[in-house]
Design an enzyme around this catalytic site. Structure first.
Site, PDB file in Angstrom:
ATOM      1  N   SER A  47     -65.864  -5.667   1.691  1.00  0.00           N
ATOM      2  CA  SER A  47     -64.504  -6.192   1.608  1.00  0.00           C
ATOM      3  C   SER A  47     -64.190  -7.135   2.767  1.00  0.00           C
ATOM      4  O   SER A  47     -64.892  -7.177   3.788  1.00  0.00           O
ATOM      5  CB  SER A  47     -63.476  -5.050   1.604  1.00  0.00           C
ATOM      6  OG  SER A  47     -63.077  -4.703   2.907  1.00  0.00           O
ATOM      7  N   VAL A  48     -63.091  -7.856   2.591  1.00  0.00           N
ATOM      8  CA  VAL A  48     -62.594  -8.778   3.612  1.00  0.00           C
ATOM      9  C   VAL A  48     -62.207  -8.038   4.884  1.00  0.00           C
ATOM     10  O   VAL A  48     -62.168  -8.632   5.975  1.00  0.00           O
ATOM     11  CB  VAL A  48     -61.389  -9.570   3.048  1.00  0.00           C
ATOM     12  CG1 VAL A  48     -60.183  -8.651   2.827  1.00  0.00           C
ATOM     13  CG2 VAL A  48     -61.008 -10.745   3.934  1.00  0.00           C
ATOM     14  N   LYS A  49     -61.945  -6.749   4.781  1.00  0.00           N
ATOM     15  CA  LYS A  49     -61.466  -5.981   5.929  1.00  0.00           C
ATOM     16  C   LYS A  49     -62.529  -5.794   7.013  1.00  0.00           C
ATOM     17  O   LYS A  49     -62.199  -5.407   8.139  1.00  0.00           O
ATOM     18  CB  LYS A  49     -60.950  -4.618   5.469  1.00  0.00           C
ATOM     19  CG  LYS A  49     -59.700  -4.692   4.608  1.00  0.00           C
ATOM     20  CD  LYS A  49     -58.526  -5.308   5.339  1.00  0.00           C
ATOM     21  CE  LYS A  49     -57.245  -5.195   4.536  1.00  0.00           C
ATOM     22  NZ  LYS A  49     -56.079  -5.699   5.289  1.00  0.00           N
ATOM     23  N   ASP A  50     -63.784  -6.075   6.696  1.00  0.00           N
ATOM     24  CA  ASP A  50     -64.819  -6.041   7.742  1.00  0.00           C
ATOM     25  C   ASP A  50     -64.458  -6.993   8.868  1.00  0.00           C
ATOM     26  O   ASP A  50     -64.700  -6.716  10.048  1.00  0.00           O
ATOM     27  CB  ASP A  50     -66.179  -6.435   7.172  1.00  0.00           C
ATOM     28  CG  ASP A  50     -66.785  -5.382   6.275  1.00  0.00           C
ATOM     29  OD1 ASP A  50     -66.121  -4.367   6.010  1.00  0.00           O
ATOM     30  OD2 ASP A  50     -67.926  -5.581   5.824  1.00  0.00           O
ATOM     31  N   ALA A  53     -61.646  -5.508  11.020  1.00  0.00           N
ATOM     32  CA  ALA A  53     -62.147  -4.336  11.747  1.00  0.00           C
ATOM     33  C   ALA A  53     -62.932  -4.751  12.981  1.00  0.00           C
ATOM     34  O   ALA A  53     -62.700  -4.243  14.094  1.00  0.00           O
ATOM     35  CB  ALA A  53     -63.007  -3.484  10.819  1.00  0.00           C
TER      36      ALA A  53
END
Length: 460
Positions: A47-50, A53
């Site tokens: 996901s884009v959330k890597d 993070a």
């Protein structure tokens, strides 16, 4: 890694970002502009959330907030937690992730596979409730001496996209991009990417947000919706509705509301027509991009972020039975479906008085009793139905002067009924009833009718 002409990374963290653009070859309007998806599902954590993070952890290390071997805590619907789990594993941190109970089972299993401690908490509680995702995560961090990532208010979240996603899109399109589309969750992706693209294009690029139609970002009533990792739910008991500081509203030119059904069916269409297995929030973003593309000339260029993979939602958006159960699918069957015999119903807030109920001209003998929600639009979400009003009993009591108009309806409210989807067969719906006399009929997860256990008008 040493060597010539070898493309290799020293750690998985170096593989975050640099995702490709993929043109939608079959679902985009033929006479419109090219529409490219920014394939964020190809990040290591899916996901884009890597990106956020890694950015948040590196910023905390630089500031000294996160010490070597420390404890990271975060409240998340799952994707940011997965990104943090990868970073934590690589850099030697302990991780505790608080997730709402509506998050998919797949996400919890992925988090546990990376070694994260997962704490599941109710999602439908007021923000001030100690069990709320953000409150519980903050308390765990304080009690353990951990560092709270706090993606909703952490400036390193949008910064990840201002420094990464935005420049990548500009470079990959050679500056030809005219419209950027993304969903709004924490707001980090659209804010950081959109700000960079506006800066580098001197304001030429339009930034379009997409949002579940019941989310407050797009002016919805804040009631529950089914698309994960996007939008802004507002519990009716929340005293102060705080929006994330990661969301910079001045960057976004317009926010387009998209219904759950359109989001989910668009995601399924992308899998079957484009070979892209994506989450429903990607369906929300692409649905908005397709609407937009239909209004644009062919020399424009649209880029839309597809934030995560459908592999985390196989038990939900790609499970036909799950979708039928909530009324998102209405397939053709060889036997009668619930839709053929569903009767209209009505609904009242649990705070209604007997006078309110008697004055309410609603159909049927059973009405749904719901959580009070000011400004609610349309049928109630199944998750907010708390009981069933016995209308004949109430009217009989009023006729016999045993009920005062000013009294609450409480004494005439029984348990909530089970639910069945509009597209389920009558046989499947009947099997769900158990000892209940009826079931609420759901269309797109909202109560739109009632299915009776023994309906003499039903076809055999």
């Amino acid at each position: 890694m040493d060597g010539t002409n070898v493309e290799a990374f020293d750690s998985v963290l170096e593989a975050i970002g640099g995702t490709p653009l993929i043109r939608l070859a079959r679902v985009a309007p033929a006479a419109g502009p090219p529409v490219y998806v920014k394939a964020e599902f190809l990040n290591p954590g899916g996901s884009v959330k890597d990106r956020a993070a890694l950015s948040m952890v590196l910023a905390a290390e630089r500031s000294g907030e996160l010490k070597p071997g420390g404890h990271i805590v975060e409240g998340t619907s799952g994707n940011t937690g997965i990104g943090l789990a990868i970073v934590a594993a690589q850099r030697g941190y302990r991780l505790t992730v608080v997730v709402p109970d509506k998050s998919s089972r797949e996400k919890t299993l992925i988090l546990q596979a990376y070694g994260a401690e997962v704490v599941v908490t109710p999602g439908a509680v007021p923000r001030e409730d100690p069990a709320h995702v953000s409150q519980l995560a903050r308390r765990i961090a304080e009690e353990s001496g951990g560092w709270l990532a706090n993606q909703y208010d952490n400036p390193a979240n949008p910064a990840a996209h201002h420094g990464g996603t935005g420049p990548e899109i500009w470079r990959q399109t050679r500056g030809r991009v005219t419209h950027f589309v993304a969903g709004i969750g924490t707001g980090g992706t659209i804010s950081g990417t959109g700000a960079y693209l506006k800066e580098v294009s001197e304001g030429r690029i339009r930034v379009i947000g997409t949002d579940p139609d019941h989310s407050v970002y797009s002016g919805g009533d804040g009631s529950p919706y089914f698309v994960e990792s996007i939008g802004h739910y507002r519990h009716p008991g929340t005293a102060e509705d705080l929006w994330p500081q990661s969301y910079h509203r001045d960057v976004v030119d317009v926010v387009e509301p998209i219904g759950d059904r359109e989001s989910i069916l668009t995601a399924r269409r992308l899998a079957r027509e484009e070979g892209l297995l994506l989450g429903a929030s990607a369906g929300t973003a692409v649905a908005g991009a397709l609407r937009l593309a239909a209004t644009l000339p062919p020399d424009d260029l649209v880029v839309v972020v597809v934030p995560d993979s459908g592999r985390s939602y196989l038990s939900k958006y790609y499970d036909d039975e799950w979708l039928r159960g909530f009324g998102f699918l209405e397939d053709e069957h060889d036997e009668p479906t619930v839709a053929a015999t569903a009767r209209a119903c009505s609904w009242l807030p649990s705070t209604a008085s007997i006078g309110d109920a008697l004055d309410h001209d609603g159909p049927g003998d059973r009405w749904a009793v719901t959580v009070p929600r000011p400004g609610a639009a349309g049928p109630p979400a199944a998750a907010e139905v708390t009981g069933t009003l016995d209308v004949p009993r109430l009217r009989a009591a009023a006729a016999q002067h045993r009920a005062r108009r000013s009294d609450p309806i409480t004494d005439y409210v029984g348990p909530a009924l089970p639910t069945t989807g509009l597209g389920e067969t009558r046989r499947a719906a009947t099997a769900k009833l158990g000892q209940a006399p009826a079931a609420w009929v759901l269309t797109d997860g909202r109560v739109t009718g009632v299915f009776e256990a023994a309906d003499p008008a039903a076809p055999s």
